[in-house]
Design a protein around this motif. Structure first.
Motif, PDB file in Angstrom:
ATOM      1  N   THR A 284       0.822  -1.217   0.000  1.00 43.88           N
ATOM      2  CA  THR A 284       0.000   0.000   0.000  1.00 43.88           C
ATOM      3  C   THR A 284       0.859   1.272   0.000  1.00 43.88           C
ATOM      4  N   ARG A 285       2.059   1.184   0.558  1.00 41.25           N
ATOM      5  CA  ARG A 285       2.929   2.377   0.526  1.00 41.25           C
ATOM      6  C   ARG A 285       3.283   2.715  -0.917  1.00 41.25           C
TER       7      ARG A 285
ATOM      8  N   ILE B 130       1.606   1.818  -3.583  1.00 40.57           N
ATOM      9  CA  ILE B 130       0.394   2.247  -4.297  1.00 40.57           C
ATOM     10  C   ILE B 130       0.108   3.715  -3.995  1.00 40.57           C
ATOM     11  N   GLU B 131       0.185   4.069  -2.715  1.00 35.94           N
ATOM     12  CA  GLU B 131      -0.123   5.441  -2.294  1.00 35.94           C
ATOM     13  C   GLU B 131       0.827   6.456  -2.926  1.00 35.94           C
ATOM     14  N   ASN B 132       2.086   6.070  -3.099  1.00 31.44           N
ATOM     15  CA  ASN B 132       3.070   6.986  -3.696  1.00 31.44           C
ATOM     16  C   ASN B 132       2.713   7.364  -5.127  1.00 31.44           C
TER      17      ASN B 132
ATOM     18  N   SER C 147      -2.464   8.374  -5.149  1.00 29.88           N
ATOM     19  CA  SER C 147      -2.802   8.811  -3.785  1.00 29.88           C
ATOM     20  C   SER C 147      -4.305   8.682  -3.506  1.00 29.88           C
ATOM     21  N   ASP C 148      -5.112   8.589  -4.582  1.00 32.63           N
ATOM     22  CA  ASP C 148      -6.572   8.448  -4.403  1.00 32.63           C
ATOM     23  C   ASP C 148      -6.996   6.973  -4.400  1.00 32.63           C
ATOM     24  N   TYR C 149      -6.075   6.065  -4.097  1.00 36.29           N
ATOM     25  CA  TYR C 149      -6.393   4.634  -4.276  1.00 36.29           C
ATOM     26  C   TYR C 149      -7.557   4.152  -3.424  1.00 36.29           C
ATOM     27  N   LEU C 150      -7.829   4.852  -2.313  1.00 36.10           N
ATOM     28  CA  LEU C 150      -8.929   4.404  -1.458  1.00 36.10           C
ATOM     29  C   LEU C 150     -10.291   4.609  -2.128  1.00 36.10           C
TER      30      LEU C 150
ATOM     31  N   LEU D  15      -4.842  -3.673   2.447  1.00 37.56           N
ATOM     32  CA  LEU D  15      -5.869  -2.743   1.955  1.00 37.56           C
ATOM     33  C   LEU D  15      -6.968  -2.566   2.994  1.00 37.56           C
TER      34      LEU D  15
ATOM     35  N   LYS E 199      -6.116  -0.317   5.688  1.00 36.40           N
ATOM     36  CA  LYS E 199      -6.177   1.096   5.275  1.00 36.40           C
ATOM     37  C   LYS E 199      -7.620   1.577   5.122  1.00 36.40           C
TER      38      LYS E 199
END
Ligand SMILES: Cc1cc2nc3c(=O)[nH]c(=O)nc-3n(C[C@H](O)[C@H](O)[C@H](O)COP(=O)(O)OP(=O)(O)OC[C@H]3O[C@@H](n4cnc5c(N)ncnc54)[C@H](O)[C@@H]3O)c2cc1C
Length: 243
Positions: free
Chosen positions: A195-196, A198-200, A203-206, A226, A229
């Motif tokens: 997830t780190r 992915i977030e990099n 950033s809107d992955y949620l 996931l 998070k």
């Protein structure tokens, strides 16, 4: 059981090697086939079929469909690991016959989803994503899609030029290699998808619908992360291949 699976004979018209195979990552081959009776199966991108070399034999294995539903053929991308079934697939020739079950599965792509997509693929888990991307391309549908694709070595990437071509549809690709720690020639990410990472990039992955495909360890680990998070189960579509 075989009758219930709705088997159909197909003729293999093309076998291509998509990767050479590193010593620790087996070669991947693509098998393209057309129905002998001219009537192709309908399916949704993400589904799989079971392949039989002999319909009277109980030996079969399941494979994600890599082609788009609106093509005249079906394509499967298969890692030739020299197991019971793949060792026989490795001996097939163009012109040979193979039996395919009616496509099925719960890993179904929704191209009209109001949420954007997050595709997570480990190794040959990339196969169903080709079906999804080829479908989008065939319909000229632009989508905001992030694809994270992990491979052991950079030469394990399947159909790189084709994947890069989908950038014009809105695809962002992040490649990550899990081996070759010393390779200075690699400018992508390194290590398993997490997830780190992915977030990099996204950033809107949620707020995206997650589609993930790969071996059981990959799927379990990333689903746990996931969920930690805050991603809810219904927003994670997964295809698990391992035992
Ligand atoms: C729904 C679904 C979709 C699938 N889609 C695909 C697909 O698109 N492409 C694809 O290639 N496979 C896919 N698989 C896996 C496939 O069904 C077979 O399990 C695989 O081809 C191995 O079959 P086999 O008979 O050759 O191996 P088997 O004789 O059944 O042996 C498998 C054994 O090999 C081990 N193994 C697994 N991977 C490797 C490896 N890389 N190197 C060495 N050993 C390994 C396993 O742990 C297992 O013990 C999918 C599986 C499912 C359930």
């Amino acid at each position: 059981m075989l009758g219930k699976m709705g088997l159909k004979p197909y003729t293999i018209y093309e076998i291509k090697y998509l990767t050479h195979g590193e010593p620790d990552s087996p070669r991947i081959a693509s098998f393209s086939m057309r129905p002998k009776d001219g009537e192709k199966f309908n399916f949704v991108p993400g589904m799989f079929s079971s392949l039989f070399l002999d319909p009277s034999d109980k030996l079969f294995r399941s494979y994600s469909i890599a082609s788009s539903p609106n093509e005249d053929h079906m394509e499967f991308m298969i890692e030739l690991i020299n197991g019971r079934f793949t060792s026989q697939l490795a001996n097939l020739k163009e012109g040979d016959e193979i039996y395919i079950s009616e496509p099925r599965g719960a890993f179904l792509y929704e191209p009209d989803d109001a949420r954007s997509d997050l595709f997570l693929a480990a190794g040959i888990g990339i196969a169903p994503f080709f079906s999804m991307l080829r479908y989008l391309k065939s319909k000229d549908m632009k989508r905001d899609v992030y694809l994270f694709y992990s491979i052991k070595h950079k030469d394990d990437i399947v159909n790189l030029p084709e994947l890069e071509g989908y950038k014009e549809l809105g695809l962002n690709i992040v490649f990550t290699i899990t081996r070759d720690p010393e390779s200075a020639l690699w400018h992508g990410e390194r290590g398993r998808i997490n997830t780190r990472m992915i977030e990099n990039h996204a950033s809107d992955y949620l707020s995206r619908t997650v589609y993930l495909c790969g071996g059981i360890k990959f799927v379990k680990d990333i689903v746990a992360e996931l969920k930690e998070k805050g991603v809810i189960d219904e927003e994670i579509k997964r295809d698990i291949w391992g035992e």
